[in-house]
Each structure stands twice: as structure tokens, then as C-alpha cells.
Scaffold this motif. Structure first.
Motif: not given
Length: 270
Positions: A217-241
Motif C-alpha cells: 500500500v502507499g500509506r497506512l492509517l491506523l484507527t480503532h485503537v481502544a482507549p486503554w491501549t497505548d496509541r504510540e506503542a501501536v504506531l511503533a509496532e506498525a512502523r517496525s513492519r
């Protein structure tokens, strides 16, 4: 193609915005995707709800459709609607149980349920796996995904531009078809990656990033992160892959979906 994030909180409205809701526009046509808690209010900040040309629901969990009953109130009882809502019914593309489920949510009594199906102001169309729907300039392909209830992702094309939206899903083979070579992948990423997550429900940041990389894909947009989840940790995971552009969406963010990548024109995306 313009994508507006109306709400993006996973599983329920969060302290900083509504649950799932998105608006896609092209050539004057407006397509709403999901209508979770708080989304109708967010929609009204951008456009008149009567200006929608169609509504899509990936599945019928409340965080994706709770505001449908308030839209029904708007279309049935607004004192000065811009058009006759019974003559111009709003097309609703959703899982097959939607008419009955929405009627049950709307009716106040068992007696009212016998005479309420909301088809006076809505026109319901059942989704099917790999089924194609055309709304204005949009060609919408529904793809059945992995979730505890009947659930779909959407591949939305307008001309040469393609937006892929996963809906809620666990990892499954269908996601590769859904996302393949899309200009933008709007992917749920409800939680961080651990080995004890319940299967067949949601994606982690690792899984969303891996999907984006595999599908090219050209660009990844992350959504539906649960309020109790660390958003920045989710983003770091995605960028690692995924080596391409990846970011968390926020309510009010607007993206021009074009080739080769989306261009942010508003809101507070990270």
C-alpha cells in the motif's frame, strides 16, 4: 477522493472523540462508513446529514452503528428537511440482519416493533462477500473478514484511486486481496501485539503494519485503537513492519487520497 475521520476510538467512544465513523467524498458524492457513538454529532460539524448519498456498515457492533437510530430520528422528524426523506430514501449497505437489528434498537415497545422497519426513510441492501456496489463515482467491493459477527472490509475505488478499509477483523487471508496496492489502507489496530490476544477479533499494530507491507500500500492509517491501549506503542509496532508512511488518525483529520500517497489537509493526525 477525500477521507474525513469523524471518529476512531476502538470498541467505544473515548475521552477524546467518538467511536468509528468516516466520510469519503469524490465528485460531490458523500459516502459515510460506520456511525458509532458520537459520530452523527461529528458529521453535523462537517455536513448536513441529509447530504449523504449512501451509508456503509462493516458490521453491527454498537461502536460502529449506535448512532443509526438518531439518524432515523433526524430523517423521520426533522421539521424542515431539505427534501422529502420518504421519496428520497437513504441507501444503507450493511449485513443482512441490519433492518431487523436497527428496528429493534429504535422501537420503544413490542407493539411498535410490529410496525417499525425504518424502510420508510432508508433503503436497505445486504452485503455479500466480493459483492460490488456502485455509488456515484465509487466502486465498492465488500470483503468478508474474520470477526465474531458477520463483518466486512471495503475496497473503495474512484477512478485510479483506491482506499481500503479493514473494518474490525483478525488476521485472515482475505485482507491481502482487500488491501493489495491500495493508495491508502485505513486499518484497525485495536491493541498491541502479545501472544494471548483472543483470535479472530482484531489486529495489533504489528499485524496492521505487516498487512500494509505485504499488500504494497502507499500509506497506512491506523484507527480503532481502544482507549486503554497505548496509541504510540501501536504506531511503533506498525512502523517496525511497514517502511512506508504510517500514522495514527484523529477525529477531524482530512486526507486527500491520491497517487502515490495521501496528503493530510486538516485535523490532528500524528
Amino acid at each position: 477522493m477525500l477521507l474525513t475521520i469523524l471518529g476512531c476510538s476502538g470498541s467505544l467512544p473515548g475521552p477524546h472523540g467518538p467511536a468509528s465513523g468516516y466520510l469519503v467524498e469524490a465528485d460531490g458524492c458523500r459516502l459515510a462508513i460506520e456511525l458509532g457513538g458520537g459520530v452523527l454529532a461529528a458529521l453535523q460539524a462537517h455536513h448536513d446529514p441529509f447530504s449523504l448519498d449512501a451509508l456503509l456498515f462493516s458490521h453491527l457492533h454498537p461502536d460502529h452503528c449506535a448512532d443509526f437510530t438518531t439518524l432515523a430520528v433526524t430523517r423521520r422528524y426533522h421539521t424542515h428537511p431539505p427534501h422529502d426523506t420518504r421519496a428520497r430514501k437513504l441507501p444503507v449497505h450493511a449485513p443482512v440482519e441490519a433492518p431487523e437489528r436497527f428496528a429493534r434498537a429504535y422501537a420503544e415497545t413490542a407493539e411498535e416493533l410490529l410496525t417499525t422497519d425504518l424502510s420508510d426513510v432508508f433503503e436497505f441492501h445486504a452485503l455479500a462477500d466480493r459483492g460490488v456496489t456502485r455509488v456515484g463515482p465509487f466502486e465498492i467491493t465488500a470483503v468478508r473478514v474474520e470477526h465474531p459477527t458477520e463483518s466486512y472490509g471495503f475496497r473503495i475505488a474512484a477512478g485510479r484511486t483506491t482506499l481500503a478499509y479493514t473494518g474490525d477483523t483478525g488476521p485472515c487471508d482475505q485482507l491481502r486481496f482487500l488491501a493489495q496496492d491500495a493508495d491508502v489502507l485505513l486499518s484497525e489496530a485495536t491493541w498491541t501485539h502479545t501472544g494471548d490476544r483472543p483470535p479472530g477479533r482484531h489486529l495489533s499494530g504489528v499485524q496492521a503494519g505487516s498487512l500494509a507491507a505485504a499488500a504494497g500500500v502507499g500509506r497506512l492509517l491506523l484507527t480503532h485503537v481502544a482507549p486503554w491501549t497505548d496509541r504510540e506503542a501501536v504506531l511503533a509496532e506498525a512502523r517496525s513492519r511497514f517502511e512506508g508512511p504510517a500514522e495514527l488518525v484523529s477525529p477531524g483529520a482530512e486526507y486527500v487520497v491520491d497517487e502515490p500517497v495521501a496528503r493530510v489537509i486538516g485535523g490532528h493526525g500524528n
